[in-house]
Design an enzyme around this catalytic site. Structure first.
Site, PDB file in Angstrom:
ATOM      1  N   CYS A 119       0.893  -1.154   0.000  1.00  0.00           N
ATOM      2  CA  CYS A 119       0.000   0.000   0.000  1.00  0.00           C
ATOM      3  C   CYS A 119       0.927   1.198   0.000  1.00  0.00           C
ATOM      4  O   CYS A 119       1.546   1.501   1.016  1.00  0.00           O
ATOM      5  CB  CYS A 119      -0.911   0.035   1.227  1.00  0.00           C
ATOM      6  N   CYS A 168      -0.480   4.143   2.505  1.00  0.00           N
ATOM      7  CA  CYS A 168      -0.419   3.975   3.967  1.00  0.00           C
ATOM      8  C   CYS A 168      -0.152   2.503   4.283  1.00  0.00           C
ATOM      9  O   CYS A 168       0.964   2.042   4.150  1.00  0.00           O
ATOM     10  CB  CYS A 168      -1.675   4.512   4.636  1.00  0.00           C
ATOM     11  N   SER A 169      -1.174   1.762   4.674  1.00  0.00           N
ATOM     12  CA  SER A 169      -0.903   0.383   5.088  1.00  0.00           C
ATOM     13  C   SER A 169      -2.117  -0.515   4.880  1.00  0.00           C
ATOM     14  O   SER A 169      -2.335  -1.448   5.653  1.00  0.00           O
ATOM     15  CB  SER A 169      -0.496   0.365   6.558  1.00  0.00           C
ATOM     16  N   CYS A 170      -2.942  -0.256   3.853  1.00  0.00           N
ATOM     17  CA  CYS A 170      -4.149  -1.060   3.613  1.00  0.00           C
ATOM     18  C   CYS A 170      -3.754  -2.527   3.416  1.00  0.00           C
ATOM     19  O   CYS A 170      -2.767  -2.830   2.748  1.00  0.00           O
ATOM     20  CB  CYS A 170      -4.898  -0.532   2.403  1.00  0.00           C
TER      21      CYS A 170
HETATM   22 FE    FE Z   1      -3.258   2.014   2.967  1.00  0.00          FE
END
Ligand code: FE
Length: 211
Positions: free
Chosen positions: A115, A118-120
């Site tokens: 991602c 961000c951090s999906c």
């Molecule tokens: Fe994300």
């Protein structure tokens, strides 16, 4: 008389500061303390959620889905055609796979997920995301030099293997279906699931049969 070494005090002071948790960790802790103090959250509930994602969901659900795909060609076809619909069969709770795309590794294609924003991450299949997945270095480098980054994870791919990098979003999550290891013909789905690692479903690991 007690001796007083000002330099020593300065050093200890600096050391104590350097050992403090990171800014985000402190902010989270401060926020949590306030929420608990106001009676808005129950610390036991937070612990129960963390346990659920760390121990029960992840990465066992994902491993179960992969093992099913390896042993049931009709399911695999459905998973690759419509990941969300296929996952629904398992009746797992959690919205992080509301839009899921499953991508299959083969002898000629290797998939890896990131991602960049961000951090999906497909939490409801893989549980908690690893720290490196959230790190700026991985997010930036894997799109620019995936072959080099994968090599650092121990995934050395020949030049003939095409690498596909998939960028998750808050709406769209990816699951890598790793290649089934050689020498596992006699294993049932439960034994196969035990071979599937979290990183293999992100694309940063290749699987081996247990010796
Ligand atoms: Fe994300």
């Amino acid at each position: 008389m007690t001796s007083y070494d000002p330099q020593k005090i300065i050093d200890i002071h600096a050391h104590l500061h350097s050992d403090l948790p990171s800014d985000p960790a402190l902010r989270v802790k401060a926020l949590e303390s306030l929420l608990v103090e106001q009676g808005l959250v129950d610390p036991a509930a937070i612990d129960a959620w963390i346990d659920l994602y760390a121990e029960e969901i992840g990465p066992k659900r994902g491993a179960h889905v992969v093992a099913r795909a390896w042993t049931d060609p009709a399911f695999k076809a459905k998973l690759l055609a419509d990941g969300t619909a296929a996952i629904r069969e398992f009746d797992y709770q959690g919205h992080a796979t509301g839009h899921l795309i499953a991508v299959e590794n083969t002898d000629t294609v290797h998939n890896v997920v990131v991602c960049t924003l961000c951090s999906c991450y497909p939490f409801s299949l893989l549980g908690m995301s690893p720290g490196w997945y959230k790190a700026a270095e991985y997010r930036a480098r894997v799109v620019r030099e995936p072959r080099a980054v994968l090599k650092e994870f121990g995934v050395a791919l020949g030049e003939e293997v095409e690498i596909r990098v998939w960028d998750s979003t808050s709406e769209l999550r990816y699951l890598v279906v790793p290649q089934r290891p050689e020498g596992t013909d006699g294993l049932d789905a439960a034994a196969l699931a035990a071979l599937v690692t979290r990183n293999s479903m992100i694309g940063t690991d290749l699987l081996k049969a247990r010796a």
